[in-house]
Enzyme design. Sequence first.
Site, PDB file in Angstrom:
ATOM      1  N   TYR A 279       0.743  -1.063  -0.115  1.00  0.00           N
ATOM      2  CA  TYR A 279      -0.075   0.112  -0.216  1.00  0.00           C
ATOM      3  C   TYR A 279       0.906   1.208   0.089  1.00  0.00           C
ATOM      4  O   TYR A 279       0.841   2.117   0.629  1.00  0.00           O
ATOM      5  CB  TYR A 279      -1.156   0.110   1.264  1.00  0.00           C
ATOM      6  CG  TYR A 279      -1.910  -1.177   1.191  1.00  0.00           C
ATOM      7  CD1 TYR A 279      -3.051  -1.268   0.427  1.00  0.00           C
ATOM      8  CD2 TYR A 279      -1.524  -2.383   1.879  1.00  0.00           C
ATOM      9  CE1 TYR A 279      -3.870  -2.715   0.285  1.00  0.00           C
ATOM     10  CE2 TYR A 279      -2.416  -3.553   1.966  1.00  0.00           C
ATOM     11  CZ  TYR A 279      -3.513  -3.423   1.283  1.00  0.00           C
ATOM     12  OH  TYR A 279      -4.244  -4.744   0.853  1.00  0.00           O
ATOM     13  N   CYS A 280       1.608   1.503  -1.202  1.00  0.00           N
ATOM     14  CA  CYS A 280       2.640   2.475  -1.052  1.00  0.00           C
ATOM     15  C   CYS A 280       2.413   2.941  -2.590  1.00  0.00           C
ATOM     16  O   CYS A 280       1.996   2.486  -3.639  1.00  0.00           O
ATOM     17  CB  CYS A 280       3.861   1.877  -0.850  1.00  0.00           C
ATOM     18  SG  CYS A 280       5.264   3.044  -1.259  1.00  0.00           S
ATOM     19  N   GLY A 281       2.749   4.443  -2.598  1.00  0.00           N
ATOM     20  CA  GLY A 281       2.703   4.959  -3.792  1.00  0.00           C
ATOM     21  C   GLY A 281       3.902   4.467  -4.833  1.00  0.00           C
ATOM     22  O   GLY A 281       3.638   4.678  -6.077  1.00  0.00           O
TER      23      GLY A 281
ATOM     24  N   THR B 100       4.148   0.950  -5.147  1.00  0.00           N
ATOM     25  CA  THR B 100       3.738  -0.304  -5.273  1.00  0.00           C
ATOM     26  C   THR B 100       3.753  -0.878  -6.638  1.00  0.00           C
ATOM     27  O   THR B 100       3.718  -2.214  -7.004  1.00  0.00           O
ATOM     28  CB  THR B 100       2.363  -0.752  -4.353  1.00  0.00           C
ATOM     29  OG1 THR B 100       2.597  -0.301  -3.068  1.00  0.00           O
ATOM     30  CG2 THR B 100       2.149  -2.120  -4.510  1.00  0.00           C
TER      31      THR B 100
END
Length: 191
Positions: free
Chosen positions: A68-70, A72
Amino acid sequence: MRRLFRILTIATLGFIANTASTLNAFAEDTTSCPAVLNHKFKRLQDESAQDLCQYSGKVTLVVNTASYCGFTSQYEGLEALHAKYNPKGLVVLGFPSNDFGQQEPGNDKQIADFCFNTYGVKFPMFTKTSVKGKDVNPLHAQLIQATGTTPKWNFYKYLIDRKGNVVAAYSSVTTPDDKKLVADIEKALAQ
């Protein structure tokens, strides 16, 4: 009788030489694993123990990941990089981590399902671990020591050459198709 003695002596010496050669080869095999890869981690999909020494002689890209990361979406590029260069000797190793912004909250099964179902990840992934701080896993501790740089965020990358030398570290904004990263991988593969 002397001839029989000579034949037995020659046969015995040959056996001893072959045994010594076999023992030397075994000793080389057990010591050929570079220190940076001399670790065991559990595989993400089934938690079976995996010895990173199996990647000795390969160019290795170690990446700490999060679902859940920018960044990803880099999973897609990492899988493409792995698929393209794996036949030439590259392996991408993924290490999910919840160290940055709590962006990897899931358990190992959830992470494995997400990686495969969303991005088709087939490169080796390992169980969730810490890549910084007091609980840093031993591989990342060595990578940090070798480069003098700690991962600053998710999708931080370290490149290891075929001999186990840590070549470089790359920030999270360095995408898998970055020209410098790809050039460094190709250079390491050519050596």
